[in-house]
Motif scaffolding. Structure first.
Motif, PDB file in Angstrom:
ATOM      1  N   THR A  17      38.761  34.401  34.006  1.00 45.15           N
ATOM      2  CA  THR A  17      38.635  34.536  35.463  1.00 45.15           C
ATOM      3  C   THR A  17      37.448  33.712  35.954  1.00 45.15           C
ATOM      4  O   THR A  17      37.528  33.007  36.959  1.00 45.15           O
ATOM      5  N   THR A  56      47.498  29.518  34.803  1.00 45.10           N
ATOM      6  CA  THR A  56      47.676  28.939  36.139  1.00 45.10           C
ATOM      7  C   THR A  56      49.120  28.512  36.398  1.00 45.10           C
ATOM      8  O   THR A  56      49.403  27.931  37.439  1.00 45.10           O
ATOM      9  N   SER A  79      42.535  37.817  36.540  1.00 49.32           N
ATOM     10  CA  SER A  79      42.930  37.712  37.949  1.00 49.32           C
ATOM     11  C   SER A  79      42.658  36.309  38.493  1.00 49.32           C
ATOM     12  O   SER A  79      43.409  35.793  39.316  1.00 49.32           O
ATOM     13  N   ASP A  83      45.208  33.854  40.471  1.00 43.63           N
ATOM     14  CA  ASP A  83      44.936  33.329  41.822  1.00 43.63           C
ATOM     15  C   ASP A  83      45.275  31.842  41.895  1.00 43.63           C
ATOM     16  O   ASP A  83      45.838  31.370  42.878  1.00 43.63           O
ATOM     17  N   ARG A  86      48.980  31.508  41.960  1.00 40.38           N
ATOM     18  CA  ARG A  86      49.487  31.836  43.303  1.00 40.38           C
ATOM     19  C   ARG A  86      49.326  30.635  44.236  1.00 40.38           C
ATOM     20  O   ARG A  86      50.182  30.338  45.043  1.00 40.38           O
ATOM     21  N   GLN A 101      48.918  41.380  36.843  1.00 41.06           N
ATOM     22  CA  GLN A 101      47.680  41.366  36.059  1.00 41.06           C
ATOM     23  C   GLN A 101      47.805  42.431  34.966  1.00 41.06           C
ATOM     24  O   GLN A 101      47.737  43.635  35.244  1.00 41.06           O
TER      25      GLN A 101
END
Ligand SMILES: C[S@@+](CC[C@H](N)C(=O)[O-])C[C@H]1O[C@@H](n2cnc3c(N)ncnc32)[C@H](O)[C@@H]1O
Length: 271
Positions: A17, A56, A79, A83, A86, A101
């Motif tokens: 992270t 990713t 997380s 991200d 996303r 997650q």
């Protein structure tokens, strides 16, 4: 998963992270390995995909580009990596993306619910590799496909030996990291069979690389930052400086030379 394995897994996830925004730049070579895995898979229809340790989303993107899957579930405990995944969502045209997650040992994904499972460059972080393969296999529908890309034996021995020779010594758990990484063809075969899968193909790719020292160290920082979490920053800088000096002393004109091997495995759940 016992408490100490859970704790280690959480440390790894926290490290990823922390470095997620630098991940893709630091490991850009690995994308080619993913392409070779996906290109090596059999033709077929795989509408629903589960990507474990998805990071990713590179592997999912590559898989979807080949098979036109309509749904991808990405599972990763970091997380920060999710991200970034996303943020790539617009690249997943007309694909339903569900990001969860979670740890591989604890995936809230129903049994026999997907047509393919992929797991790339993540297995060396799983404390229980055999258990992880069982968990992945359990999510496959009958006839479904599992595709794994992991570190192979002898990964970066040159770097490991260099760290072991440094005086005063760097933290022992840095070179010891490589103890958990290698997975041989035979070991992988055992994981697949024990999980009730039929092996389709297992192969090792051995590569020789010359990489600028700072690029090599940046990749290590990004993928193994959890190994430095408890070290005082001054002490950490001193260790890193000694490693860098030793690498520069050994490096040739094109950089630090080392061998790297990747283990590929493809298996099917019996129909
Ligand atoms: C080197 S990255 C690979 C990401 C992506 N699959 C790729 O090929 O680019 C390793 C990923 O494994 C995830 N990971 C580490 N331990 C895990 C675990 N116990 N369960 C699931 N994923 C894990 C990390 O959070 C990280 O995102």
């Amino acid at each position: 998963m016992d408490e100490s394995a859970r704790g280690r897994a959480q440390e790894v996830a926290a490290g990823f992270t922390e470095t997620a925004s630098d991940y893709e730049g630091a490991v850009k070579y690995n994308l080619d390995g993913i392409k070779r895995l996906i290109a090596g898979l059999p033709d077929g229809e795989f509408p629903e995909l589960l990507d474990v340790g998805c990071g990713t989303g590179w592997s999912a993107l590559t898989f979807i580009a080949r098979y036109g899957s309509r749904k991808v579930i990405g599972v990763d405990p970091a997380s920060g990596m999710l991200d970034v995944f996303r943020g790539h969502a617009e690249k997943f045209d007309d694909v339903e993306v569900e990001l969860i997650q979670a740890d591989v040992m604890d995936m809230p994904v129903p049994p026999e619910s997907v047509d393919a499972v992929i797991c790339t460059m993540a297995m060396h972080w799983f404390p229980d590799k055999a258990g992880a393969v069982r968990e992945m296999a359990a999510r496959l529908r009958p006839g479904g496909l599992l595709a794994v890309l992991a570190g192979g034996e002898g990964v970066e021995n040159e770097y490991r030996e260099l760290m072991e020779g440094i005086k005063p010594p760097v933290p022992a758990h840095w070179p010891a990291l490589y103890d958990t990484a290698p997975t041989s063809e035979r070991q992988m075969l055992g994981f697949l069979e024990e999980a009730g899968l039929d092996p389709v193909d297992i192969w090792i790719e051995r590569r020789f690389r010359q990489t600028p020292v700072d690029d090599f160290l940046e990749r290590m920082r990004v993928v193994a930052s959890h190994l430095s979490q408890d070290i005082d920053s001054e002490e950490l800088e001193a260790h890193q400086a000694r490693i860098r000096d030793a690498m520069l002393a050994k490096a040739g004109p094109r950089g630090f030379e080392y061998h790297f091997s990747k283990l590929y495995a493809v298996a099917r759940k019996p129909a």
